[in-house]
Write a protein that holds these residues in place. Sequence first.
Motif, mmCIF file in Angstrom:
data_model
loop_
_atom_site.group_PDB
_atom_site.id
_atom_site.type_symbol
_atom_site.label_atom_id
_atom_site.label_comp_id
_atom_site.label_asym_id
_atom_site.label_seq_id
_atom_site.Cartn_x
_atom_site.Cartn_y
_atom_site.Cartn_z
ATOM 1 N N HIS A 68 0.836 -1.208 0.000
ATOM 2 C CA HIS A 68 0.000 0.000 0.000
ATOM 3 C C HIS A 68 0.867 1.253 0.000
ATOM 4 O O HIS A 68 1.912 1.317 0.659
ATOM 5 C CB HIS A 68 -0.973 -0.011 1.174
ATOM 6 N N ARG A 106 -8.855 5.330 -4.385
ATOM 7 C CA ARG A 106 -9.353 5.098 -3.023
ATOM 8 C C ARG A 106 -9.261 6.335 -2.135
ATOM 9 O O ARG A 106 -9.974 6.440 -1.144
ATOM 10 C CB ARG A 106 -8.584 3.942 -2.371
ATOM 11 N N ASN A 180 -8.401 -2.301 7.493
ATOM 12 C CA ASN A 180 -8.803 -2.009 6.117
ATOM 13 C C ASN A 180 -8.877 -3.315 5.313
ATOM 14 O O ASN A 180 -7.891 -4.037 5.182
ATOM 15 C CB ASN A 180 -7.785 -1.040 5.497
ATOM 16 N N ALA A 182 -9.927 -3.545 2.000
ATOM 17 C CA ALA A 182 -10.067 -3.311 0.558
ATOM 18 C C ALA A 182 -9.394 -4.390 -0.288
ATOM 19 O O ALA A 182 -9.900 -4.779 -1.332
ATOM 20 C CB ALA A 182 -9.518 -1.931 0.199
ATOM 21 N N GLU A 183 -8.237 -4.865 0.137
ATOM 22 C CA GLU A 183 -7.529 -5.922 -0.604
ATOM 23 C C GLU A 183 -7.207 -7.090 0.328
ATOM 24 O O GLU A 183 -6.199 -7.772 0.157
ATOM 25 C CB GLU A 183 -6.243 -5.358 -1.214
ATOM 26 N N THR A 255 -17.167 -1.003 6.936
ATOM 27 C CA THR A 255 -15.999 -1.891 7.017
ATOM 28 C C THR A 255 -16.448 -3.348 6.860
ATOM 29 O O THR A 255 -15.827 -4.132 6.118
ATOM 30 C CB THR A 255 -15.286 -1.696 8.374
ATOM 31 N N THR A 258 -17.282 -4.277 3.150
ATOM 32 C CA THR A 258 -16.081 -4.569 2.347
ATOM 33 C C THR A 258 -15.524 -5.937 2.729
ATOM 34 O O THR A 258 -15.143 -6.735 1.863
ATOM 35 C CB THR A 258 -14.997 -3.489 2.584
ATOM 36 N N ARG A 262 -15.197 -9.202 0.274
ATOM 37 C CA ARG A 262 -13.893 -9.832 0.043
ATOM 38 C C ARG A 262 -13.889 -11.289 0.533
ATOM 39 O O ARG A 262 -13.315 -12.171 -0.102
ATOM 40 C CB ARG A 262 -12.785 -9.056 0.767
#
Length: 272
Positions: A68, A106, A180, A182-183, A255, A258, A262
């Motif tokens: 990141h 993002r 986080n 996101a990934e 949160t 997401t 995922r």
Amino acid sequence: MTGPFTEIAPGVHVWRYPVLDVNVTVVRGAGYALVVDTLSTAAQAEALAAALADLGVTRYGIVNTHHHFDHCFGNATLTGEIWAHDETCRLLRDEPDELVAGAVERHSADHPELAAGLPSVRLRAPDHAVRGHATLDVGGRTVELVHPGRGHTAGDLVVRVPDAGVLIVGDLIEEGAPPNFAEAYPVDWPDAVATLLPWATGPVVPGHGAVVDREFVAAQHADLAELAWRIREGHADGAPVAEVADRAGPFDAATRRTAVHRGYAELSGRDA
Ligand SMILES: [Zn+2]
């Protein structure tokens, strides 16, 4: 003078950088040091280089905890050789444009000035790929680099400084904000934290926020494990992502949404 750094254990210094509240850690040995993470931009990394000089650190190696931007986009401004997980190396080497575009997308809403500066950053890929584990001699101090499995990303690397009882965990643990996703790999993430928990015997430096301790890591592990369990249960039941995310649970609803998205992809064996 130690400048912006705080010494959290003998020869281990942390700069809690105000933009994004991100941590840079320096482990000092005799005539050599290890710098963990490099901030977001060339300008931020120049400030880091100046702060290192103030600390008397001139020869150093670098670790990127993951790919990141706020942990590795300062790489090209600094001089030391860089270690990172194999996947982090691959992304910085083979997909720099995608990394920049993803970071801009993002953060253009919440940090427009920072996002606007990212396309001009020159990325630098790490020199040394770590798959599972590596041991470094940092001026006479033994430092361990360990990949505890997929979690915040596919390539998180944890830094252990056994002689000081310090553990530097990147964004596998987050203080001051929710983790986080996101990934992330939300189903695997608690296992990665369970792997590193036995090493949390002293100060634990998260990727962002205040330095924490074993109790904090254990509590975040419990939250991550509960969320992973809900994701497994929802996926097995065929429940919609929004329904699982909107049930009360660890972290905030956005949160969780997401994370569930995922996690479903993870359980289905596809990339989200
Ligand atoms: Zn991150």
